[in-house]
Design a protein around this motif. Structure first.
Motif, PDB file in Angstrom:
ATOM      1  N   THR A 154     -24.728  39.177   0.084  1.00 40.23           N
ATOM      2  CA  THR A 154     -25.570  39.412  -1.094  1.00 40.23           C
ATOM      3  C   THR A 154     -26.404  38.190  -1.483  1.00 40.23           C
ATOM      4  OG1 THR A 154     -23.687  38.839  -2.506  1.00 40.23           O
ATOM      5  CG2 THR A 154     -24.054  41.180  -2.075  1.00 40.23           C
ATOM      6  N   ALA A 155     -25.917  36.981  -1.211  1.00 38.46           N
ATOM      7  CA  ALA A 155     -26.666  35.781  -1.601  1.00 38.46           C
ATOM      8  C   ALA A 155     -27.824  35.581  -0.621  1.00 38.46           C
ATOM      9  CB  ALA A 155     -25.751  34.556  -1.612  1.00 38.46           C
ATOM     10  N   LEU A 156     -28.986  35.244  -1.161  1.00 42.17           N
ATOM     11  CA  LEU A 156     -30.180  35.144  -0.313  1.00 42.17           C
ATOM     12  C   LEU A 156     -30.051  34.053   0.748  1.00 42.17           C
ATOM     13  CD1 LEU A 156     -33.059  35.664  -2.918  1.00 42.17           C
ATOM     14  CD2 LEU A 156     -31.883  37.349  -1.468  1.00 42.17           C
ATOM     15  N   ASP A 157     -29.450  32.919   0.369  1.00 38.92           N
ATOM     16  CA  ASP A 157     -29.353  31.848   1.380  1.00 38.92           C
ATOM     17  C   ASP A 157     -28.342  32.216   2.465  1.00 38.92           C
ATOM     18  OD1 ASP A 157     -27.196  31.532  -0.386  1.00 38.92           O
ATOM     19  OD2 ASP A 157     -27.173  29.347  -0.178  1.00 38.92           O
ATOM     20  N   GLU A 158     -27.399  33.089   2.138  1.00 40.16           N
ATOM     21  CA  GLU A 158     -26.440  33.514   3.169  1.00 40.16           C
ATOM     22  C   GLU A 158     -27.089  34.455   4.181  1.00 40.16           C
ATOM     23  OE1 GLU A 158     -22.603  34.644   1.666  1.00 40.16           O
ATOM     24  OE2 GLU A 158     -22.523  32.970   0.274  1.00 40.16           O
ATOM     25  N   VAL A 159     -27.956  35.344   3.693  1.00 43.48           N
ATOM     26  CA  VAL A 159     -28.691  36.213   4.616  1.00 43.48           C
ATOM     27  C   VAL A 159     -29.566  35.350   5.527  1.00 43.48           C
ATOM     28  CG1 VAL A 159     -30.333  38.110   4.855  1.00 43.48           C
ATOM     29  CG2 VAL A 159     -28.761  38.080   2.908  1.00 43.48           C
ATOM     30  N   LEU A 207     -16.505  41.226  -0.295  1.00 43.63           N
ATOM     31  CA  LEU A 207     -17.655  40.890  -1.146  1.00 43.63           C
ATOM     32  C   LEU A 207     -17.356  39.598  -1.889  1.00 43.63           C
ATOM     33  CD1 LEU A 207     -17.820  44.397  -2.721  1.00 43.63           C
ATOM     34  CD2 LEU A 207     -19.943  43.296  -2.057  1.00 43.63           C
ATOM     35  N   SER A 208     -18.388  38.870  -2.243  1.00 43.85           N
ATOM     36  CA  SER A 208     -18.206  37.746  -3.160  1.00 43.85           C
ATOM     37  C   SER A 208     -17.821  38.308  -4.524  1.00 43.85           C
ATOM     38  CB  SER A 208     -19.520  36.970  -3.280  1.00 43.85           C
ATOM     39  OG  SER A 208     -19.499  36.193  -4.461  1.00 43.85           O
ATOM     40  N   ASP A 209     -16.951  37.584  -5.257  1.00 38.57           N
ATOM     41  CA  ASP A 209     -16.601  38.111  -6.588  1.00 38.57           C
ATOM     42  C   ASP A 209     -17.748  37.903  -7.577  1.00 38.57           C
ATOM     43  OD1 ASP A 209     -16.418  35.446  -7.181  1.00 38.57           O
ATOM     44  OD2 ASP A 209     -14.320  35.480  -7.774  1.00 38.57           O
ATOM     45  N   LYS A 210     -18.819  37.276  -7.095  1.00 40.89           N
ATOM     46  CA  LYS A 210     -20.008  37.117  -7.941  1.00 40.89           C
ATOM     47  C   LYS A 210     -21.104  38.104  -7.552  1.00 40.89           C
ATOM     48  CE  LYS A 210     -18.429  32.780  -9.041  1.00 40.89           C
ATOM     49  NZ  LYS A 210     -17.201  33.188  -8.296  1.00 40.89           N
ATOM     50  N   ALA A 211     -20.822  38.981  -6.603  1.00 40.23           N
ATOM     51  CA  ALA A 211     -21.799  40.017  -6.249  1.00 40.23           C
ATOM     52  C   ALA A 211     -22.050  40.902  -7.468  1.00 40.23           C
ATOM     53  CB  ALA A 211     -21.274  40.853  -5.096  1.00 40.23           C
ATOM     54  N   ARG A 235     -22.636  51.666 -27.477  1.00 42.01           N
ATOM     55  CA  ARG A 235     -22.825  51.520 -26.040  1.00 42.01           C
ATOM     56  C   ARG A 235     -23.712  50.316 -25.808  1.00 42.01           C
ATOM     57  NH1 ARG A 235     -22.671  56.109 -22.887  1.00 42.01           N
ATOM     58  NH2 ARG A 235     -24.789  55.733 -22.104  1.00 42.01           N
ATOM     59  N   VAL A 236     -23.259  49.419 -24.946  1.00 41.83           N
ATOM     60  CA  VAL A 236     -24.002  48.207 -24.628  1.00 41.83           C
ATOM     61  C   VAL A 236     -24.506  48.345 -23.193  1.00 41.83           C
ATOM     62  CG1 VAL A 236     -23.884  45.694 -24.376  1.00 41.83           C
ATOM     63  CG2 VAL A 236     -22.542  46.843 -26.167  1.00 41.83           C
ATOM     64  N   GLY A 237     -25.821  48.317 -23.016  1.00 39.59           N
ATOM     65  CA  GLY A 237     -26.388  48.531 -21.694  1.00 39.59           C
ATOM     66  C   GLY A 237     -26.709  47.231 -20.973  1.00 39.59           C
ATOM     67  N   VAL A 238     -26.652  47.285 -19.655  1.00 39.18           N
ATOM     68  CA  VAL A 238     -27.051  46.132 -18.841  1.00 39.18           C
ATOM     69  C   VAL A 238     -27.434  46.660 -17.462  1.00 39.18           C
ATOM     70  CG1 VAL A 238     -24.715  45.619 -17.982  1.00 39.18           C
ATOM     71  CG2 VAL A 238     -26.392  43.778 -18.145  1.00 39.18           C
ATOM     72  N   ASP A 239     -28.335  45.948 -16.785  1.00 40.80           N
ATOM     73  CA  ASP A 239     -28.719  46.306 -15.421  1.00 40.80           C
ATOM     74  C   ASP A 239     -27.558  45.935 -14.489  1.00 40.80           C
ATOM     75  OD1 ASP A 239     -29.671  46.407 -12.826  1.00 40.80           O
ATOM     76  OD2 ASP A 239     -31.646  45.607 -13.336  1.00 40.80           O
ATOM     77  N   PRO A 240     -26.929  46.908 -13.849  1.00 42.32           N
ATOM     78  CA  PRO A 240     -25.732  46.615 -13.048  1.00 42.32           C
ATOM     79  C   PRO A 240     -26.032  45.783 -11.796  1.00 42.32           C
ATOM     80  CG  PRO A 240     -26.421  48.877 -12.700  1.00 42.32           C
ATOM     81  CD  PRO A 240     -27.291  48.338 -13.802  1.00 42.32           C
ATOM     82  N   PHE A 241     -27.314  45.655 -11.455  1.00 44.40           N
ATOM     83  CA  PHE A 241     -27.675  44.826 -10.301  1.00 44.40           C
ATOM     84  C   PHE A 241     -27.776  43.353 -10.660  1.00 44.40           C
ATOM     85  CE2 PHE A 241     -28.866  48.619  -7.981  1.00 44.40           C
ATOM     86  CZ  PHE A 241     -28.535  48.250  -6.680  1.00 44.40           C
ATOM     87  N   ILE A 242     -27.956  43.085 -11.948  1.00 46.13           N
ATOM     88  CA  ILE A 242     -28.179  41.699 -12.365  1.00 46.13           C
ATOM     89  C   ILE A 242     -26.874  41.055 -12.816  1.00 46.13           C
ATOM     90  CG2 ILE A 242     -29.536  40.210 -13.891  1.00 46.13           C
ATOM     91  CD1 ILE A 242     -31.258  41.788 -11.998  1.00 46.13           C
ATOM     92  N   ILE A 243     -25.969  41.827 -13.345  1.00 46.89           N
ATOM     93  CA  ILE A 243     -24.735  41.244 -13.882  1.00 46.89           C
ATOM     94  C   ILE A 243     -23.687  41.129 -12.771  1.00 46.89           C
ATOM     95  CG2 ILE A 243     -23.776  43.457 -14.721  1.00 46.89           C
ATOM     96  CD1 ILE A 243     -22.685  41.852 -17.154  1.00 46.89           C
ATOM     97  N   PRO A 277     -13.981  34.101  -4.127  1.00 48.19           N
ATOM     98  CA  PRO A 277     -15.014  33.313  -4.823  1.00 48.19           C
ATOM     99  C   PRO A 277     -16.044  32.758  -3.832  1.00 48.19           C
ATOM    100  CG  PRO A 277     -12.867  32.216  -4.958  1.00 48.19           C
ATOM    101  CD  PRO A 277     -12.635  33.541  -4.313  1.00 48.19           C
ATOM    102  N   TYR A 278     -15.591  32.376  -2.639  1.00 44.55           N
ATOM    103  CA  TYR A 278     -16.538  31.896  -1.644  1.00 44.55           C
ATOM    104  C   TYR A 278     -16.446  32.779  -0.413  1.00 44.55           C
ATOM    105  CZ  TYR A 278     -16.878  27.931  -4.669  1.00 44.55           C
ATOM    106  OH  TYR A 278     -17.077  27.147  -5.765  1.00 44.55           O
TER     107      TYR A 278
END
Lengths: 623, 623
Positions: free
Chosen positions: B200-205, B290-294, B116-124, B311-312
């Motif tokens: 989700t992007a800070l500059d967009e908010v 959503l952005s596909d990078k969210a 099992r490979v773990g990752v923070d789902p908010f960061i990836i 993507p954008y």
């Protein structure tokens, strides 16, 4: 052009779509793509199934027939033609327009719930299957492979699949034996850790075995597949072509050979079962390499975990880089081609004023002059011979209904080429047999500036072709002009006139980096609807460039024109050229004089030689 | 620089990787990416988790820790730095080198079966999760989201997430109210038939609500999310920032508003549960954009069938096209920035000969002059102040260990910019305070030719930036030279100095077509390792171009430089310029004189004005 009446045909097709003899369960829609089982650009008459069912015979289009509808997707080049050729049973789906649905979306909108959509799994490329299948599945439908091609079942007078004799090419043409090509391929396979390679593209089979055919017009290829293992070679090919002693000798079919070079000849139709057998016998980690554009049928023969798919095969990439023998052959072919065109243009100059030369006559005459040259085989594509407004139709081909007479008042555009045993040509020249207007000269000169900007460009090793595309447009852009096609395509060596994996286009499809030995066309243009078309096309060879510095030791590349046909100076507004551009034209013409002049002399074509000398007079400097 | 000792930290991390308090089942590997939950380029100290665990604090890198190994992937810019900053617990994975495995392949090679490979789902980002998860799954492993960030559990002195006061921007800066931006966004949503949009992007908010913050250095953004429905607006933000009367007034939080403009303020941390509630309540055909990078976490909150990923985002695209108020603000900001740089360069000319000006001193002085200008907020990125060989390090930032003294014998490169309340700047000038060599001038002039080729380019509406990249390189390529970075990036308006979706690069990432009002940088360069670096950068505005003709009525575009700082003529070899290029330089300098000269005069900066006048003398014609 009157439309094809398709009512009965469609009725018949809809019957077989439900006939248990052909389909396990009825299909509610049937897709008829353009291609053949090898995803060829040019196809044989027996593969023109979409044209048969619809009447529309343009080079690109996909038909979909449901119980209620028949629809045809094609692009802007063919809107008019498709509308003319199809009867009222058909709906034209204009691709590229905002409101035109994709095939998948349209299917979802018209099909009853839980429908089955059939397609010939040999004709649809695997990547397209995947995309389409996903959308249909998410809407509750199924894309299903229909083994027997349903068009073939209703096409009673379908022409036979061609099976013409083969031509063997010796080392003087190919530079590398087929054995050495197999060795190189196996080393690429070892690098990627794959055990099998499936050759599906016709030009790749032809190139690999140093054979040529004439099963498809303009493309010297033959219907065949090949499967290369690390120790086996299988060639799937029909007919008695393998009985030809020259072919047997060439392939060493009767010699005692190391087993890994022994070619096993199998029937063309057995590819699927053989590949399935290969697929079934794989041990873990034994991968099979296929193009991601190979048919769904062949791709599915290999279990998913064992597939190694790439957009370009190692053969496609190796084939693009011409060796010394191929390059020399291409040079010879282009000199002969230039001789034929000097003859043609000299002849046109004399004949056009008489008012008897039509676009078709001119095209035929071009073929006649070409056919007089040594090792001429056939044309490399349908000649685009167009005058006046017809020149603005980028993919024009003269037919009796549109045939126009050349005159001293219109621009004439000739885009033509031939297959010679030593090489393939493709050249466009635009000329005026009277006095061009200042505006026509201005446009021509911008196109010429773009042509030179690409041809004379110096760029780092490894640059992709799309990075050069804007050079061809810059002079046009400065004045608000442009052209709506790419700038260049790869050219085969006595093979397909269009080949991957390199090109010069604003479209950034994954093109492979340019390297020395690759051959592409350089063909910017300008088209004014209803009025005229201009294009200047040379085939150019990628060569190393000498530069003052050498950043990161990468080395630089540039192009050498292989095409050596004068560019009509009468059409040039010299005031718009820089000194560098003027020198380029003069040096180019000097080379035409020397190289083609010598050949015209040798062939005793003195009148054409005089024409060449006159047409290659240096441009004077203008203040 | 001595490496960070990580033995204890890694031991600790490996413990929590098995601690049921944090993971349902033990994870055999844990991935620590660079980013934050908003996929920001610049991140706050509390998000520098990868730097904390490894010691390596470059801007790009991914750490993976397994029970046996700890490995760090980074790119060529950071090989040296990462090697210096990490201790022997870490293996450096040099991205871009042939033999370096991808993260997935490496994991597959080192992990025991069924790991099992773990990752923070908010960061990836969701797209990266998908790619990685697929490879791991096919090798029998599982990528699993670990809710609690495991680094945070062991990072005892982790800094707090910043929560600084907000700045409200009125109409004179933004040109459009946040209400009108919401209206426009909802109309884009209606066009695509989506009911919800997740910002989700800070500059967009920040852009959407006409607010700015200072939670992240150099980027005037604040930590927040927003979810826009067709009738609701939710803003997820922490702290007492919403208590500020100016903010309340700006967002009309206390006014009687139509319900669809009523902003519901929620805690930053509640985004996931709120979005899950939205996801759970969707009716068929209600899509969420959503952005596909969210992040994977937010993307997963919406059931797959309801997601609309691009993507954008429409905000990203709208934000890129500056309106009149923003454009005027950017002009003002660039004039002020030019005043500061004229002061700086005048000061450097006097001070450098004394031998006391180091790179850091020069950078600080640049900041000092900028901070004297009206509405100055902060720098827009870490100043690149580099002399001699340091100039060849493209992402150089002077630190005491590398700090070099400016002299009359070396080229000095200054790449710097600032945030003003009316706009963001980014400018690079390369100068010599003594006598440049002929070679240095030659290289500088090629770079200048490339800069001009882009700046003066005319191109059709809808052209993508990557099609202009080669114009910037052509003069360098002709001599075998090049530079290994893109030519330009989008620039925000008092926002991030790097923003999408447009740019000018040989990389053909999906960039959006250029249109009038977009703002990008034009910054070709040339770098000679161990010796010098040259870069000439202006921020330029896309504007309509007048052309002689207008093909297909498409219209044409060109660029107007917003940056108005003299280009050192001493560095130019005038013989290498065409007349057109010489005129471009002279007209550019004339504009600097007029526009910046007037402002220097107004501010009473007479010495800097004299410097400007001297530096903008027209280039003489050379024969």
């Amino acid at each position: 052009m009157s439309p094809k009446i398709t009512t009965e045909l469609l009725k018949h097709l809809r019957q077989v779509m439900k006939n248990p003899r052909y389909v396990q369960e009825p299909v509610q829609a049937y897709i008829v793509p353009s291609g053949d089982a090898h995803q060829s650009e040019y196809i044989a008459p027996c593969d023109c199934r979409r044209a048969f069912i619809s009447g529309f015979d343009g080079s690109a289009g996909t038909a979909i027939v449901t119980e209620q509808h028949a629809a045809m997707w094609t692009d802007g080049r063919y809107f008019l033609q498709a509308a003319h050729q199809m009867d009222s049973n058909w709906t034209l789906m204009k691709m590229g327009l905002k409101d035109t649905p994709t095939q998948e979306d349209w299917l979802v909108s018209v099909l009853p719930e839980g429908s089955r959509v059939g397609v010939d799994p040999f004709i649809i490329p695997a990547d397209q299957w995947k995309r389409m299948s996903k959308v249909l599945r998410s809407a509750g439908h199924d894309l299903v492979p229909v083994k027997e091609n349903l068009i073939d079942t209703i096409w009673t007078d379908c022409p036979q699949r061609p099976c013409k004799p083969l031509i063997t090419l010796d080392l003087s043409y190919t530079g590398v034996t087929w054995r050495d090509k197999i060795v190189a391929l196996r080393s690429k396979m070892a690098e990627r850790k794959v055990m099998w390679f499936v050759v599906t593209a016709l030009d790749e089979v032809a190139w690999l075995f140093n054979l040529r055919g004439s099963d498809v017009e303009y493309n010297p290829v033959f219907f065949a597949y090949s499967v290369i293992g690390m120790n086996t070679i299988r060639l799937f090919i029909d007919g008695d072509r393998m009985m030809d002693p020259a072919v047997r000798e060439h392939l060493q079919l009767d010699s005692t050979l190391e087993p890994e070079f022994k070619i096993q000849v199998l029937p063309y139709g057995s590819i699927l079962s053989e590949l399935q057998a290969v697929g079934a016998g794989l041990s873990p980690k034994e991968k099979v390499w296929l193009s991601d554009k190979a048919s769904y049928a062949l791709t599915e023969a290999i279990p998913k975990a064992y597939r190694y798919l790439t957009p370009y095969t190692p053969i496609c990439i190796a084939k693009a880089v011409k060796n010394a023998a191929e390059t020399e052959g291409m040079r010879r072919a282009h000199i002969k081609d230039a001789v034929a065109l000097c003859e043609l243009f000299n002849w046109l100059e004399k004949e056009v004023p008489k008012g008897t030369v039509t676009e078709i006559v001119a095209a035929d005459k071009a073929e006649e002059f070409r056919s007089q040259q040594k090792d001429f085989v056939e044309l490399s594509f349908a000649t685009i011979s167009s005058t006046g407004p017809n020149g603005a139709i980028i993919h024009y081909k003269p037919v009796p209904e549109t045939n126009r007479t050349l005159s001293a008042n219109e621009i004439y555009l000739l885009d033509s080429g031939a297959q010679y045993k030593d090489g393939t040509t493709d050249v466009t020249r635009t000329m005026h047999f009277g006095t061009p207007s200042a505006y026509e000269k201005e446009c021509f000169t911008y196109v010429l500036k773009g042509h030179i900007a690409v041809s004379a460009a110096i760029f780092p090793n490894g640059t992709k072709g799309h990075l050069l595309d804007s050079f061809a447009r810059s002079a046009l852009w400065d004045c608000g002009l442009d052209y709506l096609h790419g700038t260049g395509h790869g050219v085969g060596s006595f093979l397909n006139v269009h080949e991957g994996p390199c090109g010069i286009s604003y479209k950034t499809f994954a093109d492979e980096p340019l390297e020395a030995g690759m051959i592409v066309s350089d063909e910017p243009g300008y088209y004014e609807d209803g009025s005229f078309g201009i294009r200047i096309e040379n085939v150019v060879l990628v060569i190393p460039a000498e530069t003052k510095y050498n950043f990161k030791n990468r080395g630089s590349l540039t192009f050498e024109p292989l095409t050596l046909v004068p560019i009509q100076t009468k059409m040039i507004d010299v005031n718009l050229l820089t000194e560098k551009e003027r020198n380029w034209v003069n040096e180019y013409h000097q080379k035409c004089r020397e190289v083609v002049g010598a050949e015209l002399e040798r062939q005793g074509r003195h009148e054409a030689l005089r024409w060449l000398l006159r047409e290659t007079e240096p441009l004077a400097r203008v203040q």
